[in-house]
Scaffold this motif. Structure first.
Motif, PDB file in Angstrom:
ATOM      1  N   ALA A 193       0.864  -1.097   0.091  1.00 14.75           N
ATOM      2  CA  ALA A 193      -0.075   0.080  -0.153  1.00 14.75           C
ATOM      3  C   ALA A 193       0.859   1.094   0.049  1.00 14.75           C
ATOM      4  CB  ALA A 193      -0.891  -0.002   1.190  1.00 14.75           C
ATOM      5  N   MET A 194       1.780   1.205  -0.570  1.00 13.16           N
ATOM      6  CA  MET A 194       2.901   2.343  -0.647  1.00 13.16           C
ATOM      7  C   MET A 194       3.693   2.380  -1.984  1.00 13.16           C
ATOM      8  SD  MET A 194       5.981   1.370   1.791  1.00 13.16           S
ATOM      9  CE  MET A 194       5.004   1.046   3.184  1.00 13.16           C
ATOM     10  N   ALA A 195       4.247   3.667  -2.098  1.00  5.13           N
ATOM     11  CA  ALA A 195       4.926   3.823  -3.516  1.00  5.13           C
ATOM     12  C   ALA A 195       6.424   4.521  -3.101  1.00  5.13           C
ATOM     13  CB  ALA A 195       4.309   4.612  -4.329  1.00  5.13           C
ATOM     14  N   GLY A 196       6.485   5.794  -3.148  1.00  4.50           N
ATOM     15  CA  GLY A 196       7.689   6.596  -2.765  1.00  4.50           C
ATOM     16  C   GLY A 196       7.856   6.238  -1.319  1.00  4.50           C
ATOM     17  N   THR A 197       7.012   6.082  -0.448  1.00  5.99           N
ATOM     18  CA  THR A 197       7.465   6.219   1.076  1.00  5.99           C
ATOM     19  C   THR A 197       8.142   4.984   1.521  1.00  5.99           C
ATOM     20  OG1 THR A 197       5.325   7.426   1.419  1.00  5.99           O
ATOM     21  CG2 THR A 197       6.244   5.965   3.412  1.00  5.99           C
ATOM     22  N   PHE A 198       8.076   4.032   0.342  1.00  9.49           N
ATOM     23  CA  PHE A 198       9.101   2.791   0.454  1.00  9.49           C
ATOM     24  C   PHE A 198      10.442   3.275   0.667  1.00  9.49           C
ATOM     25  CE2 PHE A 198      11.732  -0.503  -1.860  1.00  9.49           C
ATOM     26  CZ  PHE A 198      11.380  -1.177  -0.877  1.00  9.49           C
ATOM     27  N   ALA A 199      10.970   4.123  -0.247  1.00 13.04           N
ATOM     28  CA  ALA A 199      12.354   4.787  -0.134  1.00 13.04           C
ATOM     29  C   ALA A 199      12.579   5.376   1.311  1.00 13.04           C
ATOM     30  CB  ALA A 199      12.462   5.635  -1.305  1.00 13.04           C
ATOM     31  N   ALA A 200      11.843   6.046   1.522  1.00 13.20           N
ATOM     32  CA  ALA A 200      11.860   6.884   2.997  1.00 13.20           C
ATOM     33  C   ALA A 200      12.326   5.676   3.989  1.00 13.20           C
ATOM     34  CB  ALA A 200      10.437   7.655   3.305  1.00 13.20           C
ATOM     35  N   LEU A 201      11.327   4.922   3.983  1.00 13.88           N
ATOM     36  CA  LEU A 201      11.324   3.665   5.112  1.00 13.88           C
ATOM     37  C   LEU A 201      12.847   2.920   4.804  1.00 13.88           C
ATOM     38  CD1 LEU A 201       7.750   1.930   5.288  1.00 13.88           C
ATOM     39  CD2 LEU A 201       9.069   3.235   6.938  1.00 13.88           C
ATOM     40  N   VAL A 202      13.186   2.803   3.716  1.00 15.73           N
ATOM     41  CA  VAL A 202      14.535   2.061   3.445  1.00 15.73           C
ATOM     42  C   VAL A 202      15.422   2.876   4.166  1.00 15.73           C
ATOM     43  CG1 VAL A 202      16.099   1.187   1.801  1.00 15.73           C
ATOM     44  CG2 VAL A 202      13.715   0.667   1.478  1.00 15.73           C
ATOM     45  N   HIS A 203      15.479   4.326   3.812  1.00 16.86           N
ATOM     46  CA  HIS A 203      16.589   5.003   3.946  1.00 16.86           C
ATOM     47  C   HIS A 203      16.672   5.154   5.584  1.00 16.86           C
ATOM     48  CE1 HIS A 203      19.106   8.893   3.873  1.00 16.86           C
ATOM     49  NE2 HIS A 203      18.307   9.211   4.850  1.00 16.86           N
TER      50      HIS A 203
ATOM     51  N   MET B   7       7.935   0.971  -9.633  1.00 15.82           N
ATOM     52  CA  MET B   7       7.890   2.314  -8.853  1.00 15.82           C
ATOM     53  C   MET B   7       8.695   2.330  -7.909  1.00 15.82           C
ATOM     54  SD  MET B   7       3.883   2.955  -9.525  1.00 15.82           S
ATOM     55  CE  MET B   7       3.644   4.286  -8.350  1.00 15.82           C
ATOM     56  N   LEU B   8       8.563   1.155  -7.297  1.00 15.36           N
ATOM     57  CA  LEU B   8       9.403   1.015  -5.667  1.00 15.36           C
ATOM     58  C   LEU B   8      10.687   1.044  -5.869  1.00 15.36           C
ATOM     59  CD1 LEU B   8       7.197  -1.964  -4.095  1.00 15.36           C
ATOM     60  CD2 LEU B   8       7.244   0.471  -3.545  1.00 15.36           C
ATOM     61  N   GLN B   9      11.297   0.428  -7.035  1.00 19.04           N
ATOM     62  CA  GLN B   9      12.594   0.516  -7.122  1.00 19.04           C
ATOM     63  C   GLN B   9      13.371   1.794  -7.597  1.00 19.04           C
ATOM     64  OE1 GLN B   9      14.006  -2.567 -10.188  1.00 19.04           O
ATOM     65  NE2 GLN B   9      15.870  -2.166  -9.917  1.00 19.04           N
ATOM     66  N   GLU B  10      12.520   2.258  -8.737  1.00 19.88           N
ATOM     67  CA  GLU B  10      12.847   3.816  -8.956  1.00 19.88           C
ATOM     68  C   GLU B  10      13.126   4.772  -8.019  1.00 19.88           C
ATOM     69  OE1 GLU B  10       9.719   4.516 -11.831  1.00 19.88           O
ATOM     70  OE2 GLU B  10      10.528   2.901 -13.405  1.00 19.88           O
ATOM     71  N   SER B  11      12.240   4.555  -6.993  1.00 24.91           N
ATOM     72  CA  SER B  11      12.113   5.689  -5.727  1.00 24.91           C
ATOM     73  C   SER B  11      13.488   5.355  -4.738  1.00 24.91           C
ATOM     74  CB  SER B  11      10.887   5.283  -4.778  1.00 24.91           C
ATOM     75  OG  SER B  11      11.001   4.174  -4.042  1.00 24.91           O
ATOM     76  N   LEU B  12      14.068   4.343  -5.048  1.00 22.47           N
ATOM     77  CA  LEU B  12      15.433   3.987  -4.047  1.00 22.47           C
ATOM     78  C   LEU B  12      16.445   4.917  -4.495  1.00 22.47           C
ATOM     79  CD1 LEU B  12      15.030   0.267  -3.621  1.00 22.47           C
ATOM     80  CD2 LEU B  12      14.449   2.082  -1.972  1.00 22.47           C
ATOM     81  N   ALA B  13      17.368   5.081  -3.672  1.00 18.74           N
ATOM     82  CA  ALA B  13      18.691   5.824  -3.847  1.00 18.74           C
ATOM     83  C   ALA B  13      19.538   4.548  -4.416  1.00 18.74           C
ATOM     84  CB  ALA B  13      19.350   6.179  -2.564  1.00 18.74           C
ATOM     85  N   PRO B  14      20.250   4.759  -5.408  1.00  9.37           N
ATOM     86  CA  PRO B  14      21.101   3.969  -6.236  1.00  9.37           C
ATOM     87  C   PRO B  14      21.714   2.894  -5.384  1.00  9.37           C
ATOM     88  CG  PRO B  14      21.544   5.921  -7.209  1.00  9.37           C
ATOM     89  CD  PRO B  14      20.837   6.203  -5.850  1.00  9.37           C
ATOM     90  N   ASP B  15      22.417   3.299  -4.210  1.00 12.69           N
ATOM     91  CA  ASP B  15      23.170   2.452  -3.376  1.00 12.69           C
ATOM     92  C   ASP B  15      22.201   1.798  -2.184  1.00 12.69           C
ATOM     93  OD1 ASP B  15      22.651   4.463  -1.828  1.00 12.69           O
ATOM     94  OD2 ASP B  15      24.667   4.788  -1.083  1.00 12.69           O
TER      95      ASP B  15
END
Length: 445
Positions: A127-137, A164-172
């Motif tokens: 149930a998320m998209a860009g917030t995924f990257a924030a959680l990972v960070h 979409m999830l993968q694209e939201s992440l930082a490259p590393d």
């Protein structure tokens, strides 16, 4: 290079963590274990923190017993010794975290950092998209220097959603793929956690389905030799265990009603010199000839009718106590000894009646956390986790102490009637083998 050949360079290792409970840590950890075990790798799995249910799934997936690792309950030396032993025996060491990565004192992050275990984050991204990257960070950077393996998205709706999830992440950030929603490999739950693996006829099929799904991800396709390097801890010196129970035969109830036993606790009893005799109350077994009896925790509330009907076993246990032979009952074992058990449907069952009072299954958690039971200057460490309450006029002979003192809540009572002792407390015997021996020895505490 085969998975077994990688053992010459030391095993690969990972700690499977998440941002919270319910994200799919057990599914991913078990799928990873199953994927490599069925390919011929030697896999050893552990569970971070006290738990009796997740380890059953990890053991089925890996084909090897699963121990708990907790820096407070076990102690750092015990954790190091178990990891060092696994490193000598395995190609892959998997540690499943507990709750969220930074939850608890100590947390899974503490364990990962202390032993250099790279963290694989599993996040329910349904149930998320860009917030995924924030959680990972946040998971990756909250603790400076935390070893990091990458992230796996769980319960993803579609290939476009995964992109979409993968694209939201930082490259590393370490994208390792995604798992779709999948009823075929979902692990069913009930009160206290997951359903026990051994009770489900399709448990192995579920693990195989999860492993098949994981095989399609970057994580599943990565050979063990390409994993981040892990330096196992040196094996600490361990003092020999005195044979305080030499020549003593301990009967241990073991079936679906009495299933909560740490494999490590059985190892301690063997090291103390005890001979263990397992029996199943649900299968109709009589109490074996024994010097002491252990009724572990489990799910007596799900089998109350069958246990209540074992009147001949009740009488055998009563004779055992009347003869002054020790009986240690913990959590569910104590419930079976009550006069009455009220199950989740409100039905009352007349139980074995060796402890005056009524055990009542509640609708929410009654207690959870690490505890210690002190004997003078020494202590047994362990934990408490139950939904039930015990209504009794029997006075406690002792109280456990929460690990973080009074602020963590009340201690668990220890009850005694003759040679019978019972509590909600689940001790970790390796924290003090000498005190564990006292649970199964006659005489006053």
């Amino acid at each position: 290079m085969t998975a077994r050949q990688t053992a010459t360079a030391g095993p690969s290792a990972v700690l499977v963590a998440a941002c919270a409970s319910g994200q799919g840590k057990t599914t991913v950890a078990a799928a990873l274990a199953r994927l490599h075990a069925r390919a011929g790798a030697r896999v050893r799995a552990f569970k971070c923190g006290p738990d009796f249910l997740d380890p059953q799934w990890l053991a089925m997936a890996s084909g090897a017993p699963v121990d708990s690792l907790d820096l407070w309950i076990n102690g750092e030396a015990d954790c190091a010794a178990r990891l060092a032993t696994a490193a000598r025996e395995a190609d892959l060491v998997i540690v499943e975290g507990v709750m969220g990565l930074y939850d608890g004192q100590p947390s899974a992050a503490d364990l990962a950092q202390r032993f250099g275990l790279p963290v694989l984050a599993v996040i329910d991204a349904g149930a998320m998209a860009g917030t995924f990257a924030a959680l990972v960070h946040g998971l990756r950077t909250w603790r400076p220097g935390l070893p990091w393996a990458g992230v796996l998205a769980n319960r993803v709706g579609s290939a476009r959603h995964a992109a979409m999830l993968q694209e939201s992440l930082a490259p590393d950030a370490g994208w390792l793929g995604h798992l779709p929603r999948g009823d075929a490999f979902a692990l069913p739950e009930r009160h206290l956690g997951l359903a026990a693996a051994g009770e489900l006829p399709d448990a192995l099929a579920r693990l195989d389905a999860a492993a098949d799904a994981l095989a399609a991800t970057a994580l599943g396709q990565r050979p063990l030799r390409a994993w981040p390097h892990w330096q196992p801890p040196p094996s600490p010196a361990v003092a020999p265990t005195a044979p305080l129970l030499a020549g003593r035969r301990i009967a241990v109830a073991r079936d679906a009603a009495f299933a909560f036993v740490y494999p490590a606790n059985l190892e301690v009893l063997h090291a103390l010199g005890a001979q263990l005799e397992f029996f199943s109350p649900l299968a109709g077994d009589a109490l074996p000839a024994c010097d002491a009896l252990w009724l572990p925790g489990g799910y007596p509330e799900l089998h109350a009718g069958a246990l209540a009907a074992r009147t001949e076993l009740r009488d055998q246990i009563a004779d055992h106590v009347q003869a002054g032979r020790p009986l240690w009952a913990e959590c569910g074992g104590m419930m079976a000894l009550a006069e009455t058990l009220v199950d989740g449907g409100g039905e009352r069952h007349r139980m074995w009646g060796l402890l005056p009072g009524t055990a009542v299954l509640g609708r929410r958690l009654a207690a959870l956390g690490p505890h210690r039971l002190r004997f003078g200057e020494d202590e047994l460490r362990g934990h408490s986790f139950h939904w039930s309450r015990f209504e009794t006029d029997l006075a406690a002979i002792a109280l456990t102490e929460p690990a973080r003192g009074a602020a963590a809540g009340a201690g668990e009572p220890v009850y005694q009637r003759g040679s019978l002792r019972a509590s909600w407390f689940h001790p970790w015997f390796a924290s003090s083998p000498a005190l564990a021996a006292r649970l199964f020895s006659p005489g006053a505490w």
